[in-house]
Design a protein around this motif. Structure first.
Motif, PDB file in Angstrom:
ATOM      1  N   ASN A 212       0.809  -1.234   0.000  1.00 14.18           N
ATOM      2  CA  ASN A 212       0.000   0.000   0.000  1.00 14.18           C
ATOM      3  C   ASN A 212       0.835   1.275   0.000  1.00 14.18           C
ATOM      4  O   ASN A 212       0.331   2.345   0.361  1.00 14.18           O
ATOM      5  CB  ASN A 212      -0.965   0.034   1.193  1.00 14.18           C
ATOM      6  CG  ASN A 212      -1.899  -1.160   1.218  1.00 14.18           C
ATOM      7  OD1 ASN A 212      -2.325  -1.630   0.174  1.00 14.18           O
ATOM      8  ND2 ASN A 212      -2.204  -1.652   2.406  1.00 14.18           N
ATOM      9  N   VAL A 213       2.122   1.181  -0.369  1.00  8.02           N
ATOM     10  CA  VAL A 213       2.920   2.404  -0.438  1.00  8.02           C
ATOM     11  C   VAL A 213       2.402   3.269  -1.585  1.00  8.02           C
ATOM     12  O   VAL A 213       1.871   2.756  -2.587  1.00  8.02           O
ATOM     13  CB  VAL A 213       4.417   2.093  -0.631  1.00  8.02           C
ATOM     14  CG1 VAL A 213       4.986   1.375   0.573  1.00  8.02           C
ATOM     15  CG2 VAL A 213       4.639   1.266  -1.906  1.00  8.02           C
ATOM     16  N   PRO A 214       2.518   4.601  -1.481  1.00  5.49           N
ATOM     17  CA  PRO A 214       2.004   5.474  -2.548  1.00  5.49           C
ATOM     18  C   PRO A 214       2.841   5.381  -3.813  1.00  5.49           C
ATOM     19  O   PRO A 214       4.026   5.017  -3.776  1.00  5.49           O
ATOM     20  CB  PRO A 214       2.081   6.868  -1.911  1.00  5.49           C
ATOM     21  CG  PRO A 214       3.156   6.760  -0.874  1.00  5.49           C
ATOM     22  CD  PRO A 214       3.059   5.360  -0.334  1.00  5.49           C
ATOM     23  N   ASN A 215       2.202   5.736  -4.922  1.00  4.50           N
ATOM     24  CA  ASN A 215       2.930   5.789  -6.195  1.00  4.50           C
ATOM     25  C   ASN A 215       4.070   6.795  -6.086  1.00  4.50           C
ATOM     26  O   ASN A 215       3.941   7.852  -5.457  1.00  4.50           O
ATOM     27  CB  ASN A 215       1.982   6.189  -7.322  1.00  4.50           C
ATOM     28  CG  ASN A 215       1.058   5.051  -7.706  1.00  4.50           C
ATOM     29  OD1 ASN A 215       1.234   3.925  -7.271  1.00  4.50           O
ATOM     30  ND2 ASN A 215       0.060   5.346  -8.528  1.00  4.50           N
ATOM     31  N   GLY A 216       5.190   6.461  -6.719  1.00  7.40           N
ATOM     32  CA  GLY A 216       6.368   7.309  -6.647  1.00  7.40           C
ATOM     33  C   GLY A 216       7.369   6.873  -5.593  1.00  7.40           C
ATOM     34  O   GLY A 216       8.483   7.400  -5.546  1.00  7.40           O
ATOM     35  N   THR A 217       6.976   5.921  -4.747  1.00  4.62           N
ATOM     36  CA  THR A 217       7.897   5.430  -3.716  1.00  4.62           C
ATOM     37  C   THR A 217       9.112   4.756  -4.360  1.00  4.62           C
ATOM     38  O   THR A 217       8.975   3.927  -5.265  1.00  4.62           O
ATOM     39  CB  THR A 217       7.185   4.435  -2.786  1.00  4.62           C
ATOM     40  OG1 THR A 217       6.107   5.093  -2.136  1.00  4.62           O
ATOM     41  CG2 THR A 217       8.147   3.877  -1.740  1.00  4.62           C
ATOM     42  N   LEU A 218      10.303   5.114  -3.894  1.00  7.52           N
ATOM     43  CA  LEU A 218      11.530   4.511  -4.419  1.00  7.52           C
ATOM     44  C   LEU A 218      11.697   3.104  -3.863  1.00  7.52           C
ATOM     45  O   LEU A 218      11.664   2.894  -2.654  1.00  7.52           O
ATOM     46  CB  LEU A 218      12.736   5.370  -4.041  1.00  7.52           C
ATOM     47  CG  LEU A 218      14.112   4.823  -4.467  1.00  7.52           C
ATOM     48  CD1 LEU A 218      14.229   4.792  -5.985  1.00  7.52           C
ATOM     49  CD2 LEU A 218      15.234   5.660  -3.853  1.00  7.52           C
ATOM     50  N   VAL A 219      11.866   2.148  -4.757  1.00  2.36           N
ATOM     51  CA  VAL A 219      12.101   0.754  -4.357  1.00  2.36           C
ATOM     52  C   VAL A 219      13.600   0.517  -4.170  1.00  2.36           C
ATOM     53  O   VAL A 219      14.053   0.039  -3.131  1.00  2.36           O
ATOM     54  CB  VAL A 219      11.515  -0.225  -5.390  1.00  2.36           C
ATOM     55  CG1 VAL A 219      11.794  -1.672  -4.972  1.00  2.36           C
ATOM     56  CG2 VAL A 219      10.024   0.006  -5.569  1.00  2.36           C
ATOM     57  N   ILE A 220      14.385   0.874  -5.168  1.00  2.00           N
ATOM     58  CA  ILE A 220      15.834   0.693  -5.107  1.00  2.00           C
ATOM     59  C   ILE A 220      16.466   1.472  -6.260  1.00  2.00           C
ATOM     60  O   ILE A 220      15.809   1.747  -7.282  1.00  2.00           O
ATOM     61  CB  ILE A 220      16.218  -0.811  -5.196  1.00  2.00           C
ATOM     62  CG1 ILE A 220      17.691  -1.010  -4.844  1.00  2.00           C
ATOM     63  CG2 ILE A 220      15.892  -1.362  -6.569  1.00  2.00           C
ATOM     64  CD1 ILE A 220      18.099  -2.490  -4.770  1.00  2.00           C
ATOM     65  N   LYS A 221      17.702   1.840  -6.078  1.00  2.00           N
ATOM     66  CA  LYS A 221      18.480   2.441  -7.163  1.00  2.00           C
ATOM     67  C   LYS A 221      19.671   1.528  -7.440  1.00  2.00           C
ATOM     68  O   LYS A 221      20.484   1.270  -6.564  1.00  2.00           O
ATOM     69  CB  LYS A 221      18.969   3.835  -6.783  1.00  2.00           C
ATOM     70  CG  LYS A 221      19.772   4.507  -7.884  1.00  2.00           C
ATOM     71  CD  LYS A 221      20.199   5.916  -7.498  1.00  2.00           C
ATOM     72  CE  LYS A 221      20.997   6.565  -8.634  1.00  2.00           C
ATOM     73  NZ  LYS A 221      21.400   7.959  -8.295  1.00  2.00           N
ATOM     74  N   VAL A 222      19.728   1.010  -8.666  1.00  2.00           N
ATOM     75  CA  VAL A 222      20.797   0.089  -9.035  1.00  2.00           C
ATOM     76  C   VAL A 222      21.864   0.847  -9.824  1.00  2.00           C
ATOM     77  O   VAL A 222      21.628   1.950 -10.343  1.00  2.00           O
ATOM     78  CB  VAL A 222      20.257  -1.099  -9.865  1.00  2.00           C
ATOM     79  CG1 VAL A 222      19.283  -1.912  -9.046  1.00  2.00           C
ATOM     80  CG2 VAL A 222      19.593  -0.608 -11.154  1.00  2.00           C
ATOM     81  N   ASN A 223      23.004   0.219  -9.922  1.00  2.00           N
ATOM     82  CA  ASN A 223      24.113   0.844 -10.659  1.00  2.00           C
ATOM     83  C   ASN A 223      24.890  -0.229 -11.413  1.00  2.00           C
ATOM     84  O   ASN A 223      25.190  -1.302 -10.883  1.00  2.00           O
ATOM     85  CB  ASN A 223      25.053   1.578  -9.704  1.00  2.00           C
ATOM     86  CG  ASN A 223      26.208   2.228 -10.439  1.00  2.00           C
ATOM     87  OD1 ASN A 223      26.024   3.195 -11.169  1.00  2.00           O
ATOM     88  ND2 ASN A 223      27.418   1.678 -10.264  1.00  2.00           N
ATOM     89  N   ALA A 224      25.172   0.072 -12.654  1.00  2.00           N
ATOM     90  CA  ALA A 224      26.012  -0.812 -13.474  1.00  2.00           C
ATOM     91  C   ALA A 224      27.115   0.026 -14.104  1.00  2.00           C
ATOM     92  O   ALA A 224      26.910   1.196 -14.451  1.00  2.00           O
ATOM     93  CB  ALA A 224      25.185  -1.493 -14.553  1.00  2.00           C
ATOM     94  N   SER A 225      28.275  -0.550 -14.239  1.00  2.00           N
ATOM     95  CA  SER A 225      29.415   0.160 -14.831  1.00  2.00           C
ATOM     96  C   SER A 225      29.909  -0.584 -16.065  1.00  2.00           C
ATOM     97  O   SER A 225      29.758  -1.804 -16.180  1.00  2.00           O
ATOM     98  CB  SER A 225      30.551   0.301 -13.819  1.00  2.00           C
ATOM     99  OG  SER A 225      30.947  -0.968 -13.323  1.00  2.00           O
ATOM    100  N   ASP A 226      30.487   0.174 -17.001  1.00  2.00           N
ATOM    101  CA  ASP A 226      30.984  -0.395 -18.251  1.00  2.00           C
ATOM    102  C   ASP A 226      32.431   0.054 -18.420  1.00  2.00           C
ATOM    103  O   ASP A 226      32.748   1.249 -18.340  1.00  2.00           O
ATOM    104  CB  ASP A 226      30.120   0.082 -19.420  1.00  2.00           C
ATOM    105  CG  ASP A 226      30.373  -0.714 -20.696  1.00  2.00           C
ATOM    106  OD1 ASP A 226      31.550  -0.833 -21.098  1.00  2.00           O
ATOM    107  OD2 ASP A 226      29.392  -1.209 -21.280  1.00  2.00           O
ATOM    108  N   LEU A 227      33.337  -0.892 -18.665  1.00  2.00           N
ATOM    109  CA  LEU A 227      34.760  -0.578 -18.784  1.00  2.00           C
ATOM    110  C   LEU A 227      35.108   0.152 -20.070  1.00  2.00           C
ATOM    111  O   LEU A 227      36.201   0.711 -20.196  1.00  2.00           O
ATOM    112  CB  LEU A 227      35.582  -1.866 -18.674  1.00  2.00           C
ATOM    113  CG  LEU A 227      35.497  -2.593 -17.317  1.00  2.00           C
ATOM    114  CD1 LEU A 227      36.314  -3.868 -17.367  1.00  2.00           C
ATOM    115  CD2 LEU A 227      35.971  -1.688 -16.188  1.00  2.00           C
TER     116      LEU A 227
END
Length: 475
Positions: A212-227
């Motif tokens: 029931n969290v409101p819309n717009g709630t942050l779930v997670i921020k992921v990060n990927a890097s490229d050499l």
């Protein structure tokens, strides 16, 4: 199909099934099973599909309520539905396209979506086999369903100029007898240039998300890097191509920042967890993907009040009924889990009734003490079901119990003795006095008739001097 001798197992005689109104009820699917009232045998009435009935649940059963009258009795019967191997493994698609650079290093891993089997137990235990080839082997993690998917592992360097396309067949076999199989064709296109794919910080992310969290709630921020450098190192994020439409309706992936936010209703009762496959692609030509998985565990909130169902009323209740008589049946249900779904029931205080638990979440309202219609002729019994959440939610149901009269009160005159003075020489039929008596009972039990107690007055009977009207009491 024969299931069992239900009447015999419940200790009921075949001859009493019809007179006692033997009946079977099921809350969910009452048409699947039926009872032959002539021989007391429980049999399959229509086709039972275990997968449709219970999904992937390890245990599957049909709960039946067997009810008989005279006296009212309720039996609870659980019929276990056993799985047969009637569903083959199924891949999300019959063909899977993979694009792999020829410069990828040995032991590089390329994730594959595994097959699913609607059966359970050993019938759903899958083994995988890859067609014979010189470039790839199949990596099957022991717990791939929870952590990471299947994968192709590069065992021999690729050469696009030697072979620009490789076709493989992946076969999934279940553990049933006889075993069933499903296949997917892997079409591998060998690409040139841009030889580094984005890599996520982790291959698996675990997140807890309250429902029931409101819309717009942050779930997670992921990060990927490229050499790589330049556009070959610029990363864009997205859901994997084979992600379900349900996940797309619940979550949004920001292609630039890597933030996943909520855009739909998150309901624990709808789904307790979400497995979200992600891709990170660079902007090289051709683009290279990196992969990870987000496991979102939905945390239950106490957002469902208990539900009460009142059935099989046995009314009215005679005032001479003995304690222990069943008045009605009550069932409760709460869609929440854990303490939020644990329900306790209570009654209006100071009434001659009590609740008796007969089965999990099933109760009988029974008489607890003697009734007296002349004191209270009707009870409005309020049943309250309250869950164990904090704060708790509750629901109520009202049962109106009418007390039926029995003839347990004698008529009473207004006074025990009357003195009447009568003039002599009255003509026959002259009115001299009217008596009146009341009866606390109801209807025909309260109808009063009058008569004289015969005795002698001098030489003659009393009835030769006076009489009383049977209905009005006039004399």
């Amino acid at each position: 199909t024969f299931v069992g001798r239900i009447a015999q197992d419940l200790g009921l005689e075949l001859t009493e099934l019809v007179p006692r109104l033997f009946r079977v009820a099921s809350k969910d699917r009452g048409d699947l099973l039926e009872v032959n009232l002539q021989n007391g045998i429980l049999f399959v009435n229509s086709r039972i599909d275990r997968e449709e009935l219970c999904g992937r649940s390890a245990e599957c059963s049909i709960h039946l309520e067997v009810i008989v009258d005279r006296p009212l009795q309720v039996f609870h019967v659980e019929v276990e539905v056993k799985d047969i191997n009637d569903n083959p493994p199924m891949f999300p698609a019959t063909q899977k396209a993979l694009f792999i650079l020829e410069s990828r290093l040995l032991d590089s891993r390329f994730p594959l979506e595994g097959a699913s089997d609607a059966d359970v137990g050993s019938n759903a235990l899958l083994t995988y086999r890859l067609s014979t080839n010189e470039h790839f082997s199949l990596d099957v993690p022991p717990n791939h369903k929870q952590v990471k998917p299947l994968g192709l592992v590069l065992r021999k360097p690729l050469d696009r100029e030697e072979a620009a396309e490789i076709r493989l067949l992946l076969t999934a076999t279940d553990g049933g007898k006889p075993e069933l199989t499903g296949t997917v064709q892997l079409l591998i296109t060998v690409l040139d240039v841009n030889d580094n794919a984005p890599v996520f910080d982790r291959s698996l992310y675990n997140v807890k998300l309250p429902e029931n969290v409101p819309n717009g709630t942050l779930v997670i921020k992921v990060n990927a890097s490229d050499l790589d450098e330049g556009v070959n190192g610029d990363v864009m994020y997205s859901f994997s191509s084979d992600v379900s439409s349900n996940i797309k309706s619940k979550f949004h992936m920001d292609t630039v920042s890597g933030e996943i936010t909520v855009i739909g209703i998150i309901d624990f009762e709808e789904s307790k967890a979400y497995k979200i496959p992600l891709e990170a692609r660079d902007k090289g030509f051709p683009q290279l993907p990196g992969h990870c998985t987000i496991l979102v565990e939905v945390v239950d909130a106490n957002d469902n009040a208990p539900q009460l169902t009142v059935s099989s009323l046995s009314l009215p209740v005679s005032e001479d009924s003995q304690p222990g008589r069943v008045v009605t049946l009550i069932s409760v249900f709460d869609r929440d889990s854990g303490a939020n779904g644990q329900v306790t029931c209570s009654l209006t205080p100071h009434i001659p009734f009590k609740l008796v638990s007969t089965f999990k979440n099933y109760y009988s309202l029974v008489l607890d003490s003697a009734l007296d219609r002349e004191t209270i002729a009707n009870y409005d019994v309020i049943v309250t079901a309250r869950d164990g959440g904090s704060p708790s939610l509750w629901a109520t149901a009202s049962v109106s119990v009418e007390v039926a009269d029995v003839n347990d009160n004698a008529p009473l005159f207004a006074q025990p003795e009357y003195t009447v003075f009568v003039k002599e020489n009255n003509p026959p039929g002259a009115h001299i006095f009217t008596v009146s008596a009341m009866d606390a009972d109801a209807q025909e039990n309260a109808l009063v008739s009058y008569s004289l107690v015969e005795r002698r007055v001098g030489e003659r009977l009393l009835s030769s001097y006076v009489s009383v009207h049977a209905e009005s009491g006039k004399g």
